[in-house]
Design a protein around this motif. Structure first.
Motif, PDB file in Angstrom:
ATOM      1  N   ASP A  38       0.822  -1.607   0.283  1.00  0.00           N
ATOM      2  CA  ASP A  38      -0.001  -0.080   0.183  1.00  0.00           C
ATOM      3  C   ASP A  38       1.019   1.382  -0.084  1.00  0.00           C
ATOM      4  O   ASP A  38       0.258   3.020   0.033  1.00  0.00           O
ATOM      5  N   LEU A  39       2.159   1.299   0.617  1.00  0.00           N
ATOM      6  CA  LEU A  39       2.907   2.278   0.367  1.00  0.00           C
ATOM      7  C   LEU A  39       3.436   2.966  -1.230  1.00  0.00           C
ATOM      8  O   LEU A  39       4.366   3.803  -1.264  1.00  0.00           O
ATOM      9  N   ARG A  40       3.514   1.908  -2.574  1.00  0.00           N
ATOM     10  CA  ARG A  40       4.453   2.211  -3.607  1.00  0.00           C
ATOM     11  C   ARG A  40       3.938   3.892  -3.863  1.00  0.00           C
ATOM     12  O   ARG A  40       2.913   3.749  -3.672  1.00  0.00           O
ATOM     13  N   PHE A  41       4.958   4.292  -4.367  1.00  0.00           N
ATOM     14  CA  PHE A  41       5.009   5.157  -5.101  1.00  0.00           C
ATOM     15  C   PHE A  41       4.306   7.005  -3.925  1.00  0.00           C
ATOM     16  O   PHE A  41       2.925   7.397  -4.762  1.00  0.00           O
ATOM     17  N   SER A  42       4.091   6.768  -3.149  1.00  0.00           N
ATOM     18  CA  SER A  42       3.848   7.579  -1.859  1.00  0.00           C
ATOM     19  C   SER A  42       4.701   8.418  -1.512  1.00  0.00           C
ATOM     20  O   SER A  42       6.225   8.418  -2.015  1.00  0.00           O
ATOM     21  N   ASP A  43       4.065   9.991  -1.266  1.00  0.00           N
ATOM     22  CA  ASP A  43       4.896  11.397  -0.662  1.00  0.00           C
ATOM     23  C   ASP A  43       5.616  11.337   0.132  1.00  0.00           C
ATOM     24  O   ASP A  43       4.474  11.522   1.170  1.00  0.00           O
ATOM     25  N   LEU A  44       6.252  10.524   0.729  1.00  0.00           N
ATOM     26  CA  LEU A  44       6.910  10.693   2.647  1.00  0.00           C
ATOM     27  C   LEU A  44       7.972  11.248   2.306  1.00  0.00           C
ATOM     28  O   LEU A  44       8.599  10.966   3.284  1.00  0.00           O
ATOM     29  N   SER A  45       7.923  12.328   1.519  1.00  0.00           N
ATOM     30  CA  SER A  45       9.399  13.558   1.740  1.00  0.00           C
ATOM     31  C   SER A  45       8.811  14.019   2.735  1.00  0.00           C
ATOM     32  O   SER A  45       7.949  14.852   3.378  1.00  0.00           O
ATOM     33  N   GLY A  46      10.254  13.495   4.370  1.00  0.00           N
ATOM     34  CA  GLY A  46      10.498  14.458   5.131  1.00  0.00           C
ATOM     35  C   GLY A  46       9.883  14.028   6.360  1.00  0.00           C
ATOM     36  O   GLY A  46       9.475  14.514   7.844  1.00  0.00           O
ATOM     37  N   THR A  47       9.304  12.870   5.948  1.00  0.00           N
ATOM     38  CA  THR A  47       8.780  11.645   7.208  1.00  0.00           C
ATOM     39  C   THR A  47      10.112  11.018   7.885  1.00  0.00           C
ATOM     40  O   THR A  47      11.258  10.926   8.019  1.00  0.00           O
ATOM     41  N   LEU A  59       8.795   0.270  -1.450  1.00  0.00           N
ATOM     42  CA  LEU A  59       8.694   1.424  -1.214  1.00  0.00           C
ATOM     43  C   LEU A  59       8.684   1.912  -2.416  1.00  0.00           C
ATOM     44  O   LEU A  59       9.477   2.779  -2.295  1.00  0.00           O
ATOM     45  N   THR A  60       8.660   1.164  -3.668  1.00  0.00           N
ATOM     46  CA  THR A  60       8.898   1.297  -4.682  1.00  0.00           C
ATOM     47  C   THR A  60       8.391   2.644  -5.352  1.00  0.00           C
ATOM     48  O   THR A  60       7.645   3.119  -4.805  1.00  0.00           O
ATOM     49  N   GLY A  61       9.328   3.323  -5.740  1.00  0.00           N
ATOM     50  CA  GLY A  61       8.834   4.427  -5.968  1.00  0.00           C
ATOM     51  C   GLY A  61       9.069   6.050  -5.591  1.00  0.00           C
ATOM     52  O   GLY A  61       7.717   6.850  -5.682  1.00  0.00           O
ATOM     53  N   CYS A  62       9.061   5.962  -3.804  1.00  0.00           N
ATOM     54  CA  CYS A  62       8.364   6.701  -3.129  1.00  0.00           C
ATOM     55  C   CYS A  62       9.524   8.472  -2.890  1.00  0.00           C
ATOM     56  O   CYS A  62      10.976   7.646  -2.844  1.00  0.00           O
ATOM     57  N   ASP A  63       8.888   9.137  -3.069  1.00  0.00           N
ATOM     58  CA  ASP A  63       9.305  10.484  -2.552  1.00  0.00           C
ATOM     59  C   ASP A  63      10.061  10.243  -0.846  1.00  0.00           C
ATOM     60  O   ASP A  63       9.078  10.252  -0.338  1.00  0.00           O
ATOM     61  N   LEU A  64      11.684   9.558  -0.702  1.00  0.00           N
ATOM     62  CA  LEU A  64      11.831   9.873   0.235  1.00  0.00           C
ATOM     63  C   LEU A  64      12.651  11.021   1.070  1.00  0.00           C
ATOM     64  O   LEU A  64      12.926  11.018   1.762  1.00  0.00           O
ATOM     65  N   THR A  65      12.512  12.022  -0.745  1.00  0.00           N
ATOM     66  CA  THR A  65      13.873  12.864   0.125  1.00  0.00           C
ATOM     67  C   THR A  65      13.564  13.355   1.337  1.00  0.00           C
ATOM     68  O   THR A  65      12.522  13.845   1.835  1.00  0.00           O
ATOM     69  N   GLY A  66      14.620  14.070   1.797  1.00  0.00           N
ATOM     70  CA  GLY A  66      14.458  14.102   3.571  1.00  0.00           C
ATOM     71  C   GLY A  66      13.955  13.510   4.714  1.00  0.00           C
ATOM     72  O   GLY A  66      13.582  13.915   5.704  1.00  0.00           O
ATOM     73  N   ALA A  67      14.186  12.437   4.131  1.00  0.00           N
ATOM     74  CA  ALA A  67      13.466  11.276   5.208  1.00  0.00           C
ATOM     75  C   ALA A  67      14.436  11.192   6.138  1.00  0.00           C
ATOM     76  O   ALA A  67      15.428  11.203   5.935  1.00  0.00           O
ATOM     77  N   THR A  68      14.253  11.350   7.763  1.00  0.00           N
ATOM     78  CA  THR A  68      15.130  11.139   8.641  1.00  0.00           C
ATOM     79  C   THR A  68      14.905   9.947   9.308  1.00  0.00           C
ATOM     80  O   THR A  68      13.643   9.102   9.767  1.00  0.00           O
ATOM     81  N   GLY A  69      15.736  10.141  10.837  1.00  0.00           N
ATOM     82  CA  GLY A  69      15.568   8.781  11.988  1.00  0.00           C
ATOM     83  C   GLY A  69      16.246   8.837  12.274  1.00  0.00           C
ATOM     84  O   GLY A  69      17.267   8.093  11.540  1.00  0.00           O
ATOM     85  N   VAL A  70      15.981   8.169  13.756  1.00  0.00           N
ATOM     86  CA  VAL A  70      16.923   7.335  14.156  1.00  0.00           C
ATOM     87  C   VAL A  70      16.532   6.437  14.839  1.00  0.00           C
ATOM     88  O   VAL A  70      14.917   5.594  15.151  1.00  0.00           O
ATOM     89  N   ASN A  71      17.229   4.738  14.881  1.00  0.00           N
ATOM     90  CA  ASN A  71      16.729   3.835  15.614  1.00  0.00           C
ATOM     91  C   ASN A  71      16.156   3.139  14.415  1.00  0.00           C
ATOM     92  O   ASN A  71      15.225   2.661  14.993  1.00  0.00           O
ATOM     93  N   VAL A  72      16.623   3.136  13.006  1.00  0.00           N
ATOM     94  CA  VAL A  72      15.759   2.732  11.832  1.00  0.00           C
ATOM     95  C   VAL A  72      15.943   1.041  11.063  1.00  0.00           C
ATOM     96  O   VAL A  72      17.973   1.204  10.620  1.00  0.00           O
TER      97      VAL A  72
END
Length: 94
Positions: A38-47, A59-72
């Motif tokens: 269900d997450l394919r091609f989602s805009d997850l930028s900055g998540t 996460l095929t085709g997702c926009d993950l630009t700027g995605a952050t996180g610790v303990n990932v």
């Protein structure tokens, strides 16, 4: 345009809106999303993906630009094909 949502969809929407968490995986679960489809091609930028185990996520085709996180956690079972990972935690190996 008049949109009508099923009672189940409205219950999921309300569960997400009223959630006491900001954890991405928990919010996906409350929304009833399947991380394998269900997450394919989602805009997850900055998540913020802190404290998330993304192994097995597609996460095929997702926009993950700027995605952050610790303990990932992610590995070869995390599908990032055609995803935009610029400026994200995914630019480094897990």
């Amino acid at each position: 345009m008049n949109l009508t949502f099923s009672p189940e969809a409205m219950a999921r929407f309300n569960a997400v809106m009223e959630a006491k968490t900001t954890n991405f995986i928990e919010l996906c679960r409350l929304a009833g999303l399947n991380p394998e489809t269900d997450l394919r091609f989602s805009d997850l930028s900055g998540t913020d993906l802190s404290d998330c185990d993304l192994r097995g996520f597609d996460l095929t085709g997702c926009d993950l630009t700027g995605a952050t996180g610790v303990n990932v956690a992610w590995d070869s079972s995390t599908i990032l094909e055609r995803a935009d990972i610029g400026g994200s935690i995914f630019e480094v190996s897990p």
